[in-house]
Design a protein around this motif. Structure first.
Motif, mmCIF file in Angstrom:
data_model
loop_
_atom_site.group_PDB
_atom_site.id
_atom_site.type_symbol
_atom_site.label_atom_id
_atom_site.label_comp_id
_atom_site.label_asym_id
_atom_site.label_seq_id
_atom_site.Cartn_x
_atom_site.Cartn_y
_atom_site.Cartn_z
ATOM 1 N N GLN A 50 37.180 48.392 37.755
ATOM 2 C CA GLN A 50 37.869 48.795 37.500
ATOM 3 C C GLN A 50 39.992 48.880 37.500
ATOM 4 O O GLN A 50 39.716 48.812 39.091
ATOM 5 N N CYS A 51 40.598 47.641 36.913
ATOM 6 C CA CYS A 51 41.865 47.473 38.091
ATOM 7 C C CYS A 51 43.042 48.049 36.731
ATOM 8 O O CYS A 51 43.399 48.265 35.590
ATOM 9 N N PHE A 52 43.863 48.934 37.802
ATOM 10 C CA PHE A 52 45.283 49.248 37.279
ATOM 11 C C PHE A 52 46.621 48.610 37.474
ATOM 12 O O PHE A 52 46.543 48.447 39.024
ATOM 13 N N GLY A 53 47.248 47.978 36.258
ATOM 14 C CA GLY A 53 48.039 47.107 36.864
ATOM 15 C C GLY A 53 47.683 46.058 37.309
ATOM 16 O O GLY A 53 49.055 45.591 38.103
ATOM 17 N N CYS A 54 46.939 45.254 37.518
ATOM 18 C CA CYS A 54 46.318 44.172 37.964
ATOM 19 C C CYS A 54 45.566 43.107 37.550
ATOM 20 O O CYS A 54 44.672 44.384 36.170
ATOM 21 N N ASN A 55 44.498 41.926 36.905
ATOM 22 C CA ASN A 55 44.095 41.482 36.749
ATOM 23 C C ASN A 55 42.784 41.312 37.547
ATOM 24 O O ASN A 55 42.693 41.719 38.305
ATOM 25 N N GLY A 70 46.931 47.159 31.947
ATOM 26 C CA GLY A 70 48.331 46.783 32.317
ATOM 27 C C GLY A 70 47.962 45.305 33.087
ATOM 28 O O GLY A 70 49.201 44.719 33.389
ATOM 29 N N GLY A 71 46.381 44.448 32.812
ATOM 30 C CA GLY A 71 46.251 43.050 33.540
ATOM 31 C C GLY A 71 44.825 43.016 32.303
ATOM 32 O O GLY A 71 45.369 43.185 30.989
ATOM 33 N N SER A 72 44.866 41.554 32.685
ATOM 34 C CA SER A 72 43.890 40.687 31.079
ATOM 35 C C SER A 72 43.101 40.450 32.542
ATOM 36 O O SER A 72 42.828 40.735 34.050
ATOM 37 N N ILE A 73 41.543 40.015 32.016
ATOM 38 C CA ILE A 73 40.136 39.621 32.553
ATOM 39 C C ILE A 73 40.054 38.622 32.171
ATOM 40 O O ILE A 73 40.056 38.232 30.991
ATOM 41 N N TYR A 74 39.129 37.518 33.025
ATOM 42 C CA TYR A 74 39.214 36.709 33.246
ATOM 43 C C TYR A 74 37.842 36.181 33.522
ATOM 44 O O TYR A 74 37.596 36.959 34.278
ATOM 45 N N ILE A 75 36.813 35.708 32.239
ATOM 46 C CA ILE A 75 35.398 36.038 32.833
ATOM 47 C C ILE A 75 34.804 34.232 32.954
ATOM 48 O O ILE A 75 34.952 33.325 31.414
ATOM 49 N N SER A 76 34.689 33.786 33.673
ATOM 50 C CA SER A 76 33.431 32.018 34.132
ATOM 51 C C SER A 76 32.492 32.451 35.078
ATOM 52 O O SER A 76 31.533 31.685 35.518
#
Length: 295
Positions: A50-55, A70-76
């Motif tokens: 869980q991330c609040f105000g961050c990626n 407030g942020g994005s999720i990048y999955i690799s």
């Protein structure tokens, strides 16, 4: 401008958001963070993230769900659960796989360079979370138009005198307005929590609660916009000035990170001002304040 009162804002902000309790870690492998990106490395593992105000950047393995506000999720890497980005994007990149659902509120769900999303994905780019890192053009337009329409309707109903009174209430009784806004937000949160016990009535009850908050907030926001216009645009009349002030605040809301604080503080002022002023029925400027730009 009432400088000592500004010291109350950080404390009130912390008190107004019970979300902090929900983000507490429940498992040694849970990851929770505020305003600092979470990076799960190639050999890293985590349970719920869980991330609040961050990626969130995932190159390793997440066995649970991923949530950003407030942020994005990048999955690799690999995510076994669902991914939800409130105010951000979800991107499955090369070598990435999301085995659950994907939902982006205020952003897009994309798959690039062979990235996989195994189950259904939903995106609502027209929505926006104030202060999100990558707001969409559609979301910015929707936010500004919604704010102007809601406050404009409130101005038509309240008329010039009540709008001015609401603005003077914020100026003259800042402490009381902020405290009342925090109390109102806590009461609303309490009712929302009780709604969990209503069964099928939960959705209608929550819808009604949001509607009430919207009406009260819009009424109080007229005073907030009027106050901003009185300082920044002293030549404007009441209603045009109020809309100009709301437009300026709306533009601040889309600035990454800063926009969130603008929204929170503005919401507290709006709720408190509407209640303390009795929807503009009270609060007339004192003689020594008549020289202030609000007049």
């Amino acid at each position: 401008m009432h400088g000592k009162r500004i010291l109350l804002i950080p404390l009130l902000f912390l008190c107004a958001f019970p979300l902090t309790a929900q983000l507490s870690q429940r498992n040694p492998e849970d990851r929770a963070q505020f305003f600092h990106d979470i990076n799960i490395g190639p050999n890293g593992t985590a349970n719920v993230v869980q991330c609040f105000g961050c990626n969130v950047l995932i190159r390793g393995h997440v066995t649970g769900d991923v949530l950003t506000i407030g942020g994005s999720i990048y999955i690799s890497g690999l995510v076994d659960g669902n991914a939800v980005a409130m105010g951000g994007h979800i991107e499955s990149q090369s070598g990435g796989e999301l085995r659950g659902h994907a939902a982006a509120i205020g952003g897009y769900v994309t798959q690039t360079s062979g990235g996989k999303i195994d189950r259904e994905s939903v995106s609502t780019p027209y929505a926006i979370v104030p202060g999100q890192y990558r707001p969409t053009a559609l979301g910015i337009a929707f936010l500004i138009v919604t704010n102007l329409v809601c406050v404009g309707l409130a101005c038509l109903l309240l008329r010039e005198k009540r709008v001015n009174n609401t603005g003077w209430t914020i100026w003259n009784r800042t402490n009381m307005v902020l405290i009342t806004g925090v109390v109102a937000l806590f009461i609303a949160w309490g009712f929302e929590t009780l709604g969990e016990h209503l069964g099928r009535g939960e959705v209608p009850a929550n819808t009604l609660l949001v509607l009430i908050l919207g009406v009260v907030g819009s009424a109080g926001a007229t005073g907030l916009g009027r106050l901003v216009a009185g300082i920044a645009f002293p030549g404007f009349k009441a209603v045009p000035g109020t809309l100009a002030g709301i437009f300026a605040l709306s533009m601040l809301e889309v600035i990454p990170l800063l926009g969130f604080f603008v929204f929170v503080i503005g919401l507290l002022f709006a709720l408190g001002a509407a209640i303390v002023s009795g929807f503009g029925a009270r609060a007339v400027p004192s003689p020594e304040e008549e020289a202030h730009p609000l007049q």
